[in-house]
Design an enzyme around this catalytic site. Structure first.
Site, PDB file in Angstrom:
ATOM      1  N   ASP A  54       0.836  -1.203   0.000  1.00 57.47           N
ATOM      2  CA  ASP A  54       0.000   0.000   0.000  1.00 57.47           C
ATOM      3  C   ASP A  54       0.870   1.252   0.000  1.00 57.47           C
ATOM      4  O   ASP A  54       0.584   2.220   0.699  1.00 57.47           O
ATOM      5  CB  ASP A  54      -0.960  -0.003   1.195  1.00 57.47           C
ATOM      6  CG  ASP A  54      -2.131   0.958   1.005  1.00 57.47           C
ATOM      7  OD1 ASP A  54      -2.452   1.300  -0.159  1.00 57.47           O
ATOM      8  OD2 ASP A  54      -2.734   1.365   2.015  1.00 57.47           O
ATOM      9  N   LYS A  91       1.914   4.626  -1.104  1.00 56.29           N
ATOM     10  CA  LYS A  91       1.211   5.752  -1.712  1.00 56.29           C
ATOM     11  C   LYS A  91       1.642   7.017  -0.981  1.00 56.29           C
ATOM     12  O   LYS A  91       2.228   6.934   0.110  1.00 56.29           O
ATOM     13  CB  LYS A  91      -0.304   5.565  -1.627  1.00 56.29           C
ATOM     14  CG  LYS A  91      -0.824   5.417  -0.203  1.00 56.29           C
ATOM     15  CD  LYS A  91      -2.306   5.095  -0.178  1.00 56.29           C
ATOM     16  CE  LYS A  91      -2.794   4.876   1.248  1.00 56.29           C
ATOM     17  NZ  LYS A  91      -4.211   4.517   1.278  1.00 56.29           N
ATOM     18  N   ASN A 100       1.208   7.412   2.738  1.00 59.30           N
ATOM     19  CA  ASN A 100       1.997   6.539   3.601  1.00 59.30           C
ATOM     20  C   ASN A 100       3.486   6.862   3.569  1.00 59.30           C
ATOM     21  O   ASN A 100       4.304   6.059   4.004  1.00 59.30           O
ATOM     22  CB  ASN A 100       1.772   5.076   3.214  1.00 59.30           C
ATOM     23  CG  ASN A 100       0.379   4.615   3.558  1.00 59.30           C
ATOM     24  OD1 ASN A 100      -0.301   5.212   4.386  1.00 59.30           O
ATOM     25  ND2 ASN A 100      -0.067   3.562   2.917  1.00 59.30           N
ATOM     26  N   ASP A 105       2.868   2.959   7.683  1.00 57.24           N
ATOM     27  CA  ASP A 105       1.637   2.189   7.494  1.00 57.24           C
ATOM     28  C   ASP A 105       1.877   0.820   6.868  1.00 57.24           C
ATOM     29  O   ASP A 105       1.713   0.618   5.670  1.00 57.24           O
ATOM     30  CB  ASP A 105       0.609   2.974   6.677  1.00 57.24           C
ATOM     31  CG  ASP A 105      -0.773   2.336   6.783  1.00 57.24           C
ATOM     32  OD1 ASP A 105      -0.898   1.236   7.357  1.00 57.24           O
ATOM     33  OD2 ASP A 105      -1.732   2.943   6.280  1.00 57.24           O
ATOM     34  N   THR A 133      -4.373   0.454  -2.504  1.00 55.33           N
ATOM     35  CA  THR A 133      -5.128   1.602  -2.973  1.00 55.33           C
ATOM     36  C   THR A 133      -5.100   1.565  -4.494  1.00 55.33           C
ATOM     37  O   THR A 133      -4.016   1.639  -5.082  1.00 55.33           O
ATOM     38  CB  THR A 133      -4.504   2.899  -2.429  1.00 55.33           C
ATOM     39  OG1 THR A 133      -4.494   2.832  -1.002  1.00 55.33           O
ATOM     40  CG2 THR A 133      -5.283   4.117  -2.886  1.00 55.33           C
TER      41      THR A 133
END
Length: 188
Positions: A68, A70, A73, A90, A115
């Site tokens: 994840d 992104k 994060n 995260d 995501t």
């Protein structure tokens, strides 16, 4: 994971019936918030990219796939002369590599991990993932840092998943008129 570019996870467990991770407090701003001011100049984007890549090397060496990655994060923390010292955060959907019965990005209930705007084609099509999926997300983040927007834009998650699998993005140099993108960076 012991890297200056990765938040330190101190402990994990269950607290009052909820799964939790205990991490260092990181004070700065998210890359997502910093990007609201517009695209980064090429040197700044490459500096953030390099730090993220160094963090991923350590994460992947430990057999962990973030899944994840992104801008939300990634935190930019002022350290010394560097206003953009990177911290990857995260690890809530991270997984250990090479787990048995891994079905890629989908759980048995069909929930997507990640995501959609930053997911690799493998994640989007429920294939097994490894560190290369994180590298794909890193490329999407670089594209966004250079152009001010990710390569695929829609509010429809399914359309985003399909775009990552089936479409080639517009080259960054054609996606922005705010700065020239050097050929070497375009190739990257």
């Amino acid at each position: 994971v012991d890297s200056p570019s990765v938040v330190r996870i101190i402990d994990f467990g269950v607290h009052e019936g909820l799964l939790c991770l205990v991490m260092d407090l990181v004070e700065g701003e998210s890359l997502e918030l910093a990007l609201r001011a517009g695209p980064f100049a090429v040197p700044r984007a490459l500096s953030v990219l390099e730090q993220l890549a160094r963090g991923l090397v350590v994460i992947h060496a430990q057999g962990i796939v973030h899944r994840d990655l992104k801008p939300e994060n990634v935190f930019l923390v002022p350290v010394g002369d560097n206003p953009d010292f990177v911290k990857v955060l995260d690890f809530g959907v991270a997984k250990l590599r090479d787990t048995k019965d891994d079905k890629g990005t989908l759980t048995q209930a069909g929930s997507i991990f990640g995501t959609p705007r930053y997911m690799s084609p493998e994640q989007c099509s429920a294939q097994p993932v490894d560190g290369r999926s994180d590298l794909y997300a890193l490329g999407v983040i670089l594209y966004e840092m250079l152009t001010g927007a990710p390569p695929f834009m829609t509010d429809q998650p399914l359309q985003l998943l399909l775009a990552h699998v089936n479409e080639a993005p517009v080259p960054p140099s054609l996606a922005t008129d705010k700065q020239a993108i050097p050929e070497e960076v375009e190739a990257l």
